[in-house]
Design a protein around this motif. Structure first.
Motif, short mmCIF file in Angstrom:
data_model
loop_
_atom_site.label_atom_id
_atom_site.label_comp_id
_atom_site.label_asym_id
_atom_site.label_seq_id
_atom_site.Cartn_x
_atom_site.Cartn_y
_atom_site.Cartn_z
N SER A 116 -3.68 5.82 -9.99
CA SER A 116 -5.40 4.99 -9.83
C SER A 116 -3.97 3.51 -8.65
O SER A 116 -5.62 3.21 -8.82
CB SER A 116 -4.56 4.56 -11.38
OG SER A 116 -3.68 4.36 -11.32
N GLU A 117 -2.68 3.35 -8.29
CA GLU A 117 -3.04 2.54 -7.74
C GLU A 117 -3.47 2.23 -6.20
O GLU A 117 -3.67 1.71 -5.46
CB GLU A 117 -1.81 1.64 -7.47
CG GLU A 117 -1.18 1.55 -9.05
CD GLU A 117 0.24 0.91 -9.06
OE1 GLU A 117 1.18 1.49 -7.76
OE2 GLU A 117 0.99 0.48 -9.93
N ASN A 118 -3.83 3.74 -5.71
CA ASN A 118 -4.29 4.36 -3.92
C ASN A 118 -5.86 3.28 -3.94
O ASN A 118 -6.47 3.71 -5.07
CB ASN A 118 -4.68 5.85 -4.31
CG ASN A 118 -2.73 6.13 -4.22
OD1 ASN A 118 -1.90 6.54 -4.91
ND2 ASN A 118 -2.74 6.31 -2.88
N THR A 119 -5.73 3.16 -2.78
CA THR A 119 -7.09 2.33 -3.02
C THR A 119 -7.79 2.77 -1.82
O THR A 119 -7.24 3.63 -1.40
CB THR A 119 -6.76 0.63 -1.75
OG1 THR A 119 -6.18 0.98 -0.05
CG2 THR A 119 -5.43 -0.36 -2.51
N ALA A 120 -9.27 2.84 -2.04
CA ALA A 120 -9.87 3.74 -0.61
C ALA A 120 -9.85 3.57 0.70
O ALA A 120 -9.38 5.21 1.66
CB ALA A 120 -11.16 2.24 -0.90
N ASP A 149 -6.30 3.78 1.35
CA ASP A 149 -5.37 4.39 1.36
C ASP A 149 -5.69 6.10 1.20
O ASP A 149 -4.74 7.04 1.71
CB ASP A 149 -4.43 4.70 -0.08
CG ASP A 149 -3.48 3.42 -0.56
OD1 ASP A 149 -3.11 2.91 1.05
OD2 ASP A 149 -3.36 2.79 -1.07
N THR A 176 2.40 0.73 4.83
CA THR A 176 1.16 0.00 4.47
C THR A 176 0.96 -1.11 5.27
O THR A 176 1.68 -2.23 4.11
CB THR A 176 0.41 0.36 2.87
OG1 THR A 176 0.06 1.01 2.62
CG2 THR A 176 -0.93 -0.89 3.13
N ASP A 234 -3.38 -4.05 4.04
CA ASP A 234 -4.72 -3.57 3.55
C ASP A 234 -5.94 -4.19 3.69
O ASP A 234 -5.29 -5.12 2.09
CB ASP A 234 -4.61 -3.00 2.33
CG ASP A 234 -5.76 -2.18 1.46
OD1 ASP A 234 -6.64 -2.37 1.75
OD2 ASP A 234 -5.46 -1.13 0.46
N GLY A 275 -8.45 -4.45 2.66
CA GLY A 275 -10.38 -4.43 2.52
C GLY A 275 -11.63 -4.27 3.47
O GLY A 275 -11.71 -2.61 3.71
#
Length: 283
Positions: free
Chosen positions: A3-7, A9, A26, A29, A31
């Motif tokens: 659930s910690e993965n960003t868009a 990622d 990473t 990141d 945004g």
């Protein structure tokens, strides 16, 4: 995937599968853009992703038009230039060198990089956007917010100086557009720059970000001394006048600050460093 993965990622994983990459780390990141260190069949690489269409519009043809040994190499670019794979450069940035007490070495590498870049002929220079025109547009957009605040006098001085520089520009070349200590890496084979913007501009504009100390300035007297000293050192190395380097540095800082303030990204406060630069520029 958690659930910690960003868009970003998720997007990076899709690109990695398509391009046969292995994501390692990473790096950034933010945004709208992200940078990842990856393993590729060619060795370590960097994967840069941009949400905004056209973000790398000038950077890609800029890097493709350079000879080896000046900048990071492109390995692969998506059709819309929103995903870019490049080689990974090992070594400290010149900003790292500067803050470790190697200021003169950092300055030497920076001006040598600028001098080498100035010699590069670009076959299709007319395809690059004009930076001075973009600065003029940003200044126009910031006019209402700035002319009614504490920076009103500085804004008018900046406006007059930018106009004077634009009408006295004899020729324009293709420039990096963000040439600073943080964007040059000292590799085992010498300094190489990263993250170009790719603009057509007065060649003196490329040194605008190189005159102040990297990082935040706190002492006005030191700031003024460093601007004057570096302009005197850098100018003859790139065939420009110290006065013009300082003038473009003043305009660049002012336009960035006024535009950000007008968009509510920073408090609208008087900027003593803009005043110092405008005073040094004779504006």
């Amino acid at each position: 995937m958690t659930s910690e993965n960003t868009a970003m990622d998720v997007w990076a994983e899709r690109v990695a599968r398509r391009w046969n990459l292995e994501l390692q780390q990473t790096i950034l990141d933010g945004g709208d853009r992200a940078v990842f260190r990856v393993d590729t069949p060619r060795g370590p690489g960097g994967l840069k992703l941009n949400r905004k269409l056209g973000s790398e519009g000038g950077a890609v043809p800029f890097l493709r038009g350079l000879p080896d040994g000046i900048a990071v190499k492109l390995w692969r670019v998506s059709p819309l230039r929103r995903a870019i794979l490049m080689e990974w450069l090992d070594g400290p940035t010149l900003e790292d060198l500067y803050h470790s007490g190697r200021q003169q070495e950092a300055e030497k590498h920076l001006v040598a990089t600028a001098a080498a870049l100035k010699k590069v002929p670009f076959r299709h220079a007319f395809m690059f956007p004009r930076l001075a025109k973009q600065m003029q547009n940003k200044l126009d957009r910031a006019k209402r917010a700035t002319c009614e605040g504490p920076n009103a006098d500085l804004f008018l001085r900046t406006q007059r100086l930018l106009h004077r520089l634009m009408v006295t520009t004899r020729s324009e070349t293709v420039i990096h557009g963000d040439l600073s200590y943080r964007n040059i890496i000292l590799t085992p084979d010498g300094p190489r720059f990263i993250d170009p913007k790719g603009y057509r501009a007065d060649p003196a504009m490329d040194m605008a970000l190189a005159l102040p100390d990297p990082g935040k300035q706190t002492d006005p007297a030191h700031f003024a001394d460093q601007i004057t000293r570096r302009a005197d050192v850098f100018a003859p190395e790139i065939g420009e006048s110290a006065e013009r380097l300082i003038q473009w540095a003043a305009v660049t800082r002012a336009v960035r600050q006024f535009f950000r303030s007008s968009r509510g990204q920073q408090p609208v406060a008087a900027d003593q460093y803009i005043k110092i630069l405008l005073d040094l520029a004779g504006a």
